[in-house]
Design a protein around this motif. Structure first.
Motif, PDB file in Angstrom:
ATOM      1  N   VAL A   1       0.845  -1.190   0.000  1.00 49.68           N
ATOM      2  CA  VAL A   1       0.000   0.000   0.000  1.00 49.68           C
ATOM      3  C   VAL A   1       0.880   1.238   0.000  1.00 49.68           C
ATOM      4  N   ASP A   2       0.328   2.361  -0.468  1.00 51.10           N
ATOM      5  CA  ASP A   2       1.082   3.616  -0.466  1.00 51.10           C
ATOM      6  C   ASP A   2       0.730   4.429   0.771  1.00 51.10           C
ATOM      7  N   ASP A   3       1.212   5.679   0.825  1.00 55.29           N
ATOM      8  CA  ASP A   3       0.989   6.533   1.988  1.00 55.29           C
ATOM      9  C   ASP A   3      -0.481   6.871   2.188  1.00 55.29           C
ATOM     10  N   ASN A   4      -1.267   6.700   1.162  1.00 54.73           N
ATOM     11  CA  ASN A   4      -2.700   6.974   1.251  1.00 54.73           C
ATOM     12  C   ASN A   4      -3.512   5.731   1.588  1.00 54.73           C
ATOM     13  N   GLU A   5      -2.803   4.654   1.970  1.00 60.06           N
ATOM     14  CA  GLU A   5      -3.460   3.394   2.307  1.00 60.06           C
ATOM     15  C   GLU A   5      -4.228   2.810   1.129  1.00 60.06           C
ATOM     16  N   GLN A   6      -3.698   3.031  -0.063  1.00 56.87           N
ATOM     17  CA  GLN A   6      -4.276   2.448  -1.265  1.00 56.87           C
ATOM     18  C   GLN A   6      -3.380   1.318  -1.751  1.00 56.87           C
ATOM     19  N   ILE A   7      -3.984   0.212  -2.151  1.00 57.49           N
ATOM     20  CA  ILE A   7      -3.206  -0.922  -2.649  1.00 57.49           C
ATOM     21  C   ILE A   7      -2.623  -0.555  -4.006  1.00 57.49           C
ATOM     22  N   VAL A   8      -1.318  -0.696  -4.111  1.00 64.13           N
ATOM     23  CA  VAL A   8      -0.648  -0.290  -5.345  1.00 64.13           C
ATOM     24  C   VAL A   8      -0.004  -1.452  -6.083  1.00 64.13           C
ATOM     25  N   GLU A   9       0.193  -2.564  -5.385  1.00 59.78           N
ATOM     26  CA  GLU A   9       0.885  -3.673  -6.053  1.00 59.78           C
ATOM     27  C   GLU A   9       0.622  -4.985  -5.319  1.00 59.78           C
ATOM     28  N   SER A  10       0.389  -6.021  -6.081  1.00 59.95           N
ATOM     29  CA  SER A  10       0.292  -7.365  -5.538  1.00 59.95           C
ATOM     30  C   SER A  10       1.647  -8.046  -5.700  1.00 59.95           C
ATOM     31  N   VAL A  11       2.160  -8.606  -4.609  1.00 54.20           N
ATOM     32  CA  VAL A  11       3.489  -9.206  -4.618  1.00 54.20           C
ATOM     33  C   VAL A  11       3.355 -10.721  -4.799  1.00 54.20           C
ATOM     34  N   ASP A  12       4.224 -11.280  -5.605  1.00 51.03           N
ATOM     35  CA  ASP A  12       4.235 -12.723  -5.810  1.00 51.03           C
ATOM     36  C   ASP A  12       4.611 -13.405  -4.502  1.00 51.03           C
ATOM     37  N   ARG A  13       3.639 -14.061  -3.880  1.00 48.22           N
ATOM     38  CA  ARG A  13       3.903 -14.635  -2.564  1.00 48.22           C
ATOM     39  C   ARG A  13       4.936 -15.750  -2.607  1.00 48.22           C
ATOM     40  N   HIS A  14       5.143 -16.350  -3.772  1.00 52.02           N
ATOM     41  CA  HIS A  14       6.143 -17.412  -3.879  1.00 52.02           C
ATOM     42  C   HIS A  14       7.561 -16.870  -3.679  1.00 52.02           C
ATOM     43  N   LYS A  15       7.709 -15.545  -3.781  1.00 55.37           N
ATOM     44  CA  LYS A  15       9.003 -14.917  -3.536  1.00 55.37           C
ATOM     45  C   LYS A  15       9.076 -14.278  -2.158  1.00 55.37           C
TER      46      LYS A  15
END
Length: 239
Positions: free
Chosen positions: A145-159
């Motif tokens: 999330v960014d400073d505005n508490e908005q989701i900005v990216e989904s991270v590959d959980r396998h990494k």
């Protein structure tokens, strides 16, 4: 030589207990800190233990060490104002008394569900690579999330890996990193792995068991109790 620094300086505010710190809560009459210490006491490769404890509870801890015949605890230090300062106190207590190239395993006193294999794996990895950090694979979706508490990216959980303990290093390297941080007025680094990464060291993972939880809430305690009782039942009934 290999040593453990056990951090038992927390007050347990999330445990909602007003009677005693979480590391001194009991299961089947034995304190959580003793469950933890026994793993290191019984490990053939651990040569000594440094415990960091809430100052007001040090005398009580000493009585427990005598009661349960914990012989490897050679240093007991009071906790500091932050987790970083508490770990420093535990490391500093050993200064001049152990070899600089010794391996030190930093571990939470309220993380009692480790085993002999995990300690051995940490020692071996730290000796081979200089830095070893216990991790478990992330099992749920991780998003940034960014400073505005908005989701900005989904991270590959396998990494992704969830960092746990022990975290193991060469004594001199870790102590120098602590000294440098203190000289800069830094006193709030969250854990040893973060400190060593900031100091420029490469961290290497050691995969641990998912049930190697830190007991910080009532639900953690009930999980711990269930796991211990399941292990006891398997010994008695064979399942």
């Amino acid at each position: 030589m290999n040593y453990a620094v056990i951090f038992a300086g927390g007050t347990g505010t999330r445990m909602n207990t007003k009677t005693r710190p979480k590391q001194f809560l009991t299961l089947h009459g034995k304190e959580i800190i003793i469950y933890t210490l026994e793993h290191f006491e019984n490990h053939p490769e651990i040569d000594g233990i440094s415990v960091v404890c809430i100052e007001e509870w040090i005398d009580y801890l000493k009585k427990l060490l005598e009661k349960y015949r914990i012989k490897k605890v050679k240093w007991i230090s009071p906790g500091g104002s932050t987790g970083q300062e508490s770990i420093y106190n535990g490391l500093n207590a050993m200064r001049g008394e152990i070899a600089n190239d010794s391996i030190v395993l930093i571990h939470d006193g309220v993380r009692p569900l480790i085993d002999e294999q995990l300690i051995s794996d940490n020692i071996r990895a730290a000796k081979e690579k200089g830095c070893a950090v216990t991790v478990v694979p992330a099992t749920e979706t991780v998003m940034l999330v960014d400073d505005n508490e908005q989701i900005v990216e989904s991270v590959d959980r396998h990494k992704c890996r969830v960092v746990r303990a022990p975290q193991s290093f060469v004594y001199q390297d870790l102590l120098e990193a602590h000294d440098e941080a203190r000289n800069k007025g830094i006193n709030t680094i969250i854990d040893s792995a973060t400190m060593m990464a900031a100091a420029g060291y490469t961290l290497y993972p050691v995969v641990g068991r998912p049930d190697n939880i830190k007991i910080t809430t009532p639900s953690d305690y009930y999980t711990f109790r269930a796991i211990v009782e399941a292990e006891e039942n398997s010994q008695i009934f064979g399942y």
